[in-house]
Design a protein around this motif. Structure first.
Motif, PDB file in Angstrom:
ATOM      1  N   VAL A 166       4.845   7.129  -0.664  1.00 19.47           N
ATOM      2  CA  VAL A 166       5.534   6.434   0.427  1.00 19.47           C
ATOM      3  C   VAL A 166       4.818   5.101   0.614  1.00 19.47           C
ATOM      4  CG1 VAL A 166       6.478   8.415   1.634  1.00 19.47           C
ATOM      5  CG2 VAL A 166       4.126   7.740   2.084  1.00 19.47           C
ATOM      6  N   LEU A 167       5.606   4.023   0.756  1.00 18.34           N
ATOM      7  CA  LEU A 167       5.049   2.674   0.804  1.00 18.34           C
ATOM      8  C   LEU A 167       4.969   2.155   2.229  1.00 18.34           C
ATOM      9  CD1 LEU A 167       6.854   1.007  -2.251  1.00 18.34           C
ATOM     10  CD2 LEU A 167       4.719   2.307  -2.198  1.00 18.34           C
ATOM     11  N   PHE A 168       3.954   1.340   2.496  1.00 17.66           N
ATOM     12  CA  PHE A 168       3.771   0.700   3.793  1.00 17.66           C
ATOM     13  C   PHE A 168       3.506  -0.783   3.588  1.00 17.66           C
ATOM     14  CE2 PHE A 168       2.799   5.082   4.829  1.00 17.66           C
ATOM     15  CZ  PHE A 168       3.320   5.233   6.106  1.00 17.66           C
ATOM     16  N   GLU A 169       4.237  -1.613   4.314  1.00 20.96           N
ATOM     17  CA  GLU A 169       3.952  -3.041   4.318  1.00 20.96           C
ATOM     18  C   GLU A 169       2.884  -3.323   5.369  1.00 20.96           C
ATOM     19  OE1 GLU A 169       5.053  -5.034   2.080  1.00 20.96           O
ATOM     20  OE2 GLU A 169       6.321  -3.472   1.203  1.00 20.96           O
ATOM     21  N   LYS A 170       2.277  -4.497   5.291  1.00 24.45           N
ATOM     22  CA  LYS A 170       1.207  -4.873   6.207  1.00 24.45           C
ATOM     23  C   LYS A 170       1.660  -4.779   7.663  1.00 24.45           C
ATOM     24  CE  LYS A 170      -1.903  -8.688   7.363  1.00 24.45           C
ATOM     25  NZ  LYS A 170      -2.275 -10.101   7.054  1.00 24.45           N
ATOM     26  N   GLU A 171       2.882  -5.234   7.951  1.00 28.38           N
ATOM     27  CA  GLU A 171       3.401  -5.235   9.318  1.00 28.38           C
ATOM     28  C   GLU A 171       3.561  -3.805   9.851  1.00 28.38           C
ATOM     29  OE1 GLU A 171       4.133  -8.877   7.246  1.00 28.38           O
ATOM     30  OE2 GLU A 171       4.768  -6.818   6.769  1.00 28.38           O
ATOM     31  N   GLU A 172       3.951  -2.872   8.984  1.00 28.10           N
ATOM     32  CA  GLU A 172       4.125  -1.485   9.415  1.00 28.10           C
ATOM     33  C   GLU A 172       2.784  -0.865   9.787  1.00 28.10           C
ATOM     34  OE1 GLU A 172       7.793   0.488   7.130  1.00 28.10           O
ATOM     35  OE2 GLU A 172       6.292  -0.330   5.762  1.00 28.10           O
ATOM     36  N   LEU A 173       1.747  -1.168   9.005  1.00 26.65           N
ATOM     37  CA  LEU A 173       0.418  -0.633   9.297  1.00 26.65           C
ATOM     38  C   LEU A 173      -0.124  -1.217  10.596  1.00 26.65           C
ATOM     39  CD1 LEU A 173      -1.147  -0.677   5.714  1.00 26.65           C
ATOM     40  CD2 LEU A 173      -0.376   1.320   7.005  1.00 26.65           C
ATOM     41  N   GLU A 174       0.171  -2.494  10.861  1.00 24.21           N
ATOM     42  CA  GLU A 174      -0.263  -3.116  12.102  1.00 24.21           C
ATOM     43  C   GLU A 174       0.422  -2.468  13.302  1.00 24.21           C
ATOM     44  OE1 GLU A 174       0.532  -7.241  11.549  1.00 24.21           O
ATOM     45  OE2 GLU A 174      -1.320  -7.612  10.410  1.00 24.21           O
ATOM     46  N   GLN A 175       1.707  -2.096  13.145  1.00 22.02           N
ATOM     47  CA  GLN A 175       2.421  -1.429  14.231  1.00 22.02           C
ATOM     48  C   GLN A 175       1.833  -0.059  14.512  1.00 22.02           C
ATOM     49  OE1 GLN A 175       6.546  -1.360  13.137  1.00 22.02           O
ATOM     50  NE2 GLN A 175       6.825  -3.573  13.371  1.00 22.02           N
ATOM     51  N   LYS A 221       0.839  -1.189   0.000  1.00 18.24           N
ATOM     52  CA  LYS A 221       0.000   0.000   0.000  1.00 18.24           C
ATOM     53  C   LYS A 221       0.880   1.247   0.000  1.00 18.24           C
ATOM     54  CE  LYS A 221      -4.118  -1.901   2.161  1.00 18.24           C
ATOM     55  NZ  LYS A 221      -5.123  -1.769   3.242  1.00 18.24           N
ATOM     56  N   GLY A 222       0.407   2.289  -0.648  1.00 12.69           N
ATOM     57  CA  GLY A 222       1.189   3.515  -0.737  1.00 12.69           C
ATOM     58  C   GLY A 222       0.332   4.749  -0.659  1.00 12.69           C
ATOM     59  N   TYR A 223       0.878   5.831  -0.121  1.00 16.95           N
ATOM     60  CA  TYR A 223       0.186   7.113  -0.033  1.00 16.95           C
ATOM     61  C   TYR A 223       0.843   8.099  -0.986  1.00 16.95           C
ATOM     62  CZ  TYR A 223      -1.478  11.583   1.741  1.00 16.95           C
ATOM     63  OH  TYR A 223      -2.040  12.833   1.845  1.00 16.95           O
ATOM     64  N   GLU A 224       0.064   8.720  -1.854  1.00 16.35           N
ATOM     65  CA  GLU A 224       0.566   9.671  -2.840  1.00 16.35           C
ATOM     66  C   GLU A 224       0.640  11.058  -2.199  1.00 16.35           C
ATOM     67  OE1 GLU A 224      -0.098  10.756  -7.583  1.00 16.35           O
ATOM     68  OE2 GLU A 224      -1.713   9.820  -6.429  1.00 16.35           O
ATOM     69  N   TYR A 225       1.815  11.441  -1.700  1.00 21.72           N
ATOM     70  CA  TYR A 225       1.970  12.719  -1.024  1.00 21.72           C
ATOM     71  C   TYR A 225       2.221  13.867  -2.003  1.00 21.72           C
ATOM     72  CZ  TYR A 225       7.028  11.872  -1.589  1.00 21.72           C
ATOM     73  OH  TYR A 225       8.281  11.622  -2.108  1.00 21.72           O
ATOM     74  N   GLU A 226       2.688  13.552  -3.215  1.00 19.83           N
ATOM     75  CA  GLU A 226       2.793  14.500  -4.310  1.00 19.83           C
ATOM     76  C   GLU A 226       2.402  13.750  -5.576  1.00 19.83           C
ATOM     77  OE1 GLU A 226       6.711  16.073  -4.612  1.00 19.83           O
ATOM     78  OE2 GLU A 226       6.665  17.112  -2.668  1.00 19.83           O
ATOM     79  N   PRO A 227       1.967  14.447  -6.624  1.00 19.21           N
ATOM     80  CA  PRO A 227       1.599  13.748  -7.853  1.00 19.21           C
ATOM     81  C   PRO A 227       2.726  12.835  -8.348  1.00 19.21           C
ATOM     82  CG  PRO A 227       0.910  16.031  -7.981  1.00 19.21           C
ATOM     83  CD  PRO A 227       1.724  15.896  -6.721  1.00 19.21           C
TER      84      PRO A 227
END
Length: 280
Positions: A72-81, A62-68
């Protein structure tokens, strides 16, 4: 019913183990996209536009588009933390009256059943909320999404309504063409209030049916049987421009609808009346 979540309700130092079940179900009729040429269902393909190939789940994060075009990417474990351990607890923060909450905040309803060891605490919370007439405002995380929730009693069941956070509710100021000041004619207002009184009744959810779904199911049956689909008749609408005339027509129509059932009731037979003999 399928268990969608397991955890506990906490209020003060009391913990109530619960299992969560969805209280509603989607009755929409599912349709698939079909290639009309060969009548083949179309598949959803996860395709990378840069690599021009189909992508397996193992290659996806999963990733968040902070600029067009920049993410920034997030793995499943990072989101759980980030989410922490709170996703196993429904923490009641306050108790309020249900009438304090505007319906715009409500999202989805869940039923909560007592866990294997939580019957006593479950009954205590249920009965204390019933007798005080209060509901709990809680925080919960379901599938990595944090939500506010209203904990309330429905019959002998504790229910949970997920509710939006205040910043998720759009401001009314964004709605175009709202009147700055409400001005109405007194006679029109009186007639509108009369119409509301004539249409007022107790809420009976059983009287409301999904007419579109019924017509769609009927159309599907016609299609399967090789018959033509019947077109639904257009509802009758009088072409009334004058507001007073529209209100009066509405009052007349509602009065007629209320009078007709009584007029259709069979007249009770008196003792002098004899039933008609059937001629064979």
């Amino acid at each position: 019913m399928h268990t969608v979540w397991k955890g506990a309700i906490s209020f003060g130092l009391v913990h109530v183990p619960v299992k969560m079940f969805s209280a509603t179900e989607d009755k929409d009729i599912s349709m698939r996209y079909i290639h009309k040429t060969c009548i083949t269902p179309l598949s959803y393909i996860r395709k990378c536009q840069t690599c021009d190939k189909e992508v397996d789940w193992e290659e996806i994060s999963k990733g968040y588009e902070y600029e067009p075009g920049r993410f920034v990417l997030f793995e499943k474990e990072e989101l759980e933390q980030v989410n922490g351990e709170a996703n196993k607890e429904i923490k009641i923060l306050d108790f309020v009256h249900l009438t304090d909450i505007d319906p715009i905040y409500f999202q989805k309803t869940y039923y909560l059943a007592p866990g294997e060891t939580g019957a006593g605490a479950y009954n205590l919370l249920l009965e204390s909320m019933r007798q005080t007439g209060m509901i709990g405002i809680a925080k919960i995380s379901i599938r990595s999404k944090s939500s506010l929730a209203a904990i309330r009693v429905i019959e002998n069941c504790i229910a949970m309504e997920t509710i939006f956070y205040p910043d998720e509710i759009r401001s009314i100021t964004q709605v175009p063409n709202l009147p700055e000041k409400v001005n109405v004619q007194e006679r029109e207002l009186d007639m509108a209030k009369m119409l509301i009184e004539q249409l007022s009744t107790t809420f009976d959810p059983e009287k409301y049916k999904d007419e579109y779904r019924g017509r769609l199911l009927e159309a599907i049956e016609h299609k399967v049987a090789g018959e033509e689909v019947q077109t639904a008749p257009e509802p009758h609408r009088a072409n009334v421009i004058d507001l007073m005339a529209a209100l009066q027509a509405s009052l007349d129509a509602t009065k007629k609808e209320k009078d007709e059932p009584a007029a259709r009731k069979p007249r009770a037979k008196t003792k002098k009346e004899k039933p008609q003999e059937t001629v064979s």
